[in-house]
Design a protein around this motif. Structure first.
Motif, PDB file in Angstrom:
ATOM      1  N   VAL A  53      17.728  -0.464  18.267  1.00  0.00           N
ATOM      2  CA  VAL A  53      16.523  -0.751  17.488  1.00  0.00           C
ATOM      3  C   VAL A  53      16.939  -1.085  16.062  1.00  0.00           C
ATOM      4  CG1 VAL A  53      14.389   0.234  16.536  1.00  0.00           C
ATOM      5  CG2 VAL A  53      15.078   0.810  18.849  1.00  0.00           C
ATOM      6  N   SER A  55      15.013  -1.437  12.353  1.00  0.00           N
ATOM      7  CA  SER A  55      13.751  -1.158  11.677  1.00  0.00           C
ATOM      8  C   SER A  55      13.959  -1.246  10.176  1.00  0.00           C
ATOM      9  CB  SER A  55      13.257   0.242  12.062  1.00  0.00           C
ATOM     10  OG  SER A  55      12.053   0.542  11.395  1.00  0.00           O
ATOM     11  N   HIS A  67      10.691  -4.775  12.814  1.00  0.00           N
ATOM     12  CA  HIS A  67      11.038  -3.841  13.884  1.00  0.00           C
ATOM     13  C   HIS A  67      11.315  -4.671  15.137  1.00  0.00           C
ATOM     14  CE1 HIS A  67      11.007   0.229  15.664  1.00  0.00           C
ATOM     15  NE2 HIS A  67      10.655  -0.418  16.767  1.00  0.00           N
ATOM     16  N   PRO A  76      12.166   5.707  24.214  1.00  0.00           N
ATOM     17  CA  PRO A  76      11.318   6.209  23.123  1.00  0.00           C
ATOM     18  C   PRO A  76      12.114   7.041  22.112  1.00  0.00           C
ATOM     19  CG  PRO A  76      10.203   6.493  25.217  1.00  0.00           C
ATOM     20  CD  PRO A  76      11.598   6.021  25.526  1.00  0.00           C
ATOM     21  N   ASN A  78      14.878   6.375  20.764  1.00  0.00           N
ATOM     22  CA  ASN A  78      15.439   5.547  19.691  1.00  0.00           C
ATOM     23  C   ASN A  78      14.503   5.482  18.487  1.00  0.00           C
ATOM     24  OD1 ASN A  78      16.840   4.022  22.285  1.00  0.00           O
ATOM     25  ND2 ASN A  78      18.155   4.142  20.476  1.00  0.00           N
ATOM     26  N   ASP A  79      13.206   5.351  18.729  1.00  0.00           N
ATOM     27  CA  ASP A  79      12.261   5.296  17.617  1.00  0.00           C
ATOM     28  C   ASP A  79      12.143   6.641  16.913  1.00  0.00           C
ATOM     29  OD1 ASP A  79      11.564   2.590  17.485  1.00  0.00           O
ATOM     30  OD2 ASP A  79      10.096   2.801  19.094  1.00  0.00           O
ATOM     31  N   VAL A  82      15.039   6.609  14.611  1.00  0.00           N
ATOM     32  CA  VAL A  82      14.731   5.718  13.488  1.00  0.00           C
ATOM     33  C   VAL A  82      13.902   6.479  12.456  1.00  0.00           C
ATOM     34  CG1 VAL A  82      13.355   3.697  12.799  1.00  0.00           C
ATOM     35  CG2 VAL A  82      14.943   3.532  14.731  1.00  0.00           C
ATOM     36  N   SER A  83      12.882   7.161  12.906  1.00  0.00           N
ATOM     37  CA  SER A  83      12.012   7.922  12.008  1.00  0.00           C
ATOM     38  C   SER A  83      12.783   9.009  11.261  1.00  0.00           C
ATOM     39  CB  SER A  83      10.862   8.533  12.812  1.00  0.00           C
ATOM     40  OG  SER A  83      10.088   9.366  11.996  1.00  0.00           O
ATOM     41  N   SER A 147      19.498   2.095  15.331  1.00  0.00           N
ATOM     42  CA  SER A 147      19.741   3.207  16.247  1.00  0.00           C
ATOM     43  C   SER A 147      20.049   2.657  17.627  1.00  0.00           C
ATOM     44  CB  SER A 147      18.504   4.116  16.325  1.00  0.00           C
ATOM     45  OG  SER A 147      18.694   5.130  17.278  1.00  0.00           O
TER      46      SER A 147
END
Length: 176
Positions: A53, A55, A67, A76, A78-79, A82-83, A147
């Motif tokens: 990912v 972002s 993104h 999921p 991976n996000d 990222v966060s 990520s």
């Protein structure tokens, strides 16, 4: 992996800091984020068959500017990474790779140092989150996160893309 290999990520804190300080951009707009994001995505595709990912967001508002995924197969999780990486960069103003090396990967020591308690899991000290700085602007203006690869590779792909963007800006400035 195919394509031009990434340079090795430094582990010395002064070298990481010097690397980040050398990447102060002349400007950072939504169009710039698109160029940087597409550059990273294309490089990821040439470098690895793994899905990752990319972002890019503004630092103060967390508004998402770019993104994308490099390939099918993103989870999921991976996000979430990222966060967590974005949150670390936003709070401390340095890359997650810097924080990783500062604490030698010891997340418990990191959590204790900053008294994060139950909030510790919302931060990540794994490479891949890098601050965006602009000449003449106090603090960070954006955060670029990758990520999906090994953390040193996540870090270096962002560093190299920002370096290439900066070189391109310098050439454009010289042509004017």
């Amino acid at each position: 992996m195919a394509g031009r290999p990434l340079r090795e990520a430094p582990r010395d804190l002064s070298e990481i800091a010097k690397q980040e300080e050398s990447l102060i951009l002349p400007h950072f707009t939504a169009d710039d984020a698109l160029k940087i994001g597409l550059s990273i995505r294309n490089r990821l595709r040439a470098l690895s068959t793994l899905a990752a990912v990319v972002s890019i967001s503004l630092a103060n508002s967390s508004n998402l500017l770019f993104h994308a995924v490099s390939r099918p197969g993103i989870q999921p999780d991976n996000d979430i990474w990222v966060s967590r990486k974005r949150k670390t960069v936003s709070r401390w103003g340095v890359s997650t790779w810097f924080m990783h090396n500062k604490f030698k990967g010891d997340e418990e020591a990191f959590s204790r140092k900053y008294m994060l308690g139950g909030e510790a899991g919302t931060y990540a000290i794994h490479g891949g989150g890098v601050p965006v700085r602009v000449r003449g602007v106090e603090g960070i203006v954006g955060v670029v996160v990758v990520s999906g690869l090994k953390q040193d590779q996540d870090h270096m792909i962002v560093i190299e893309a920002l370096g290439e963007f900066l070189e391109q800006c310098s050439k454009e400035e010289a042509e004017r």
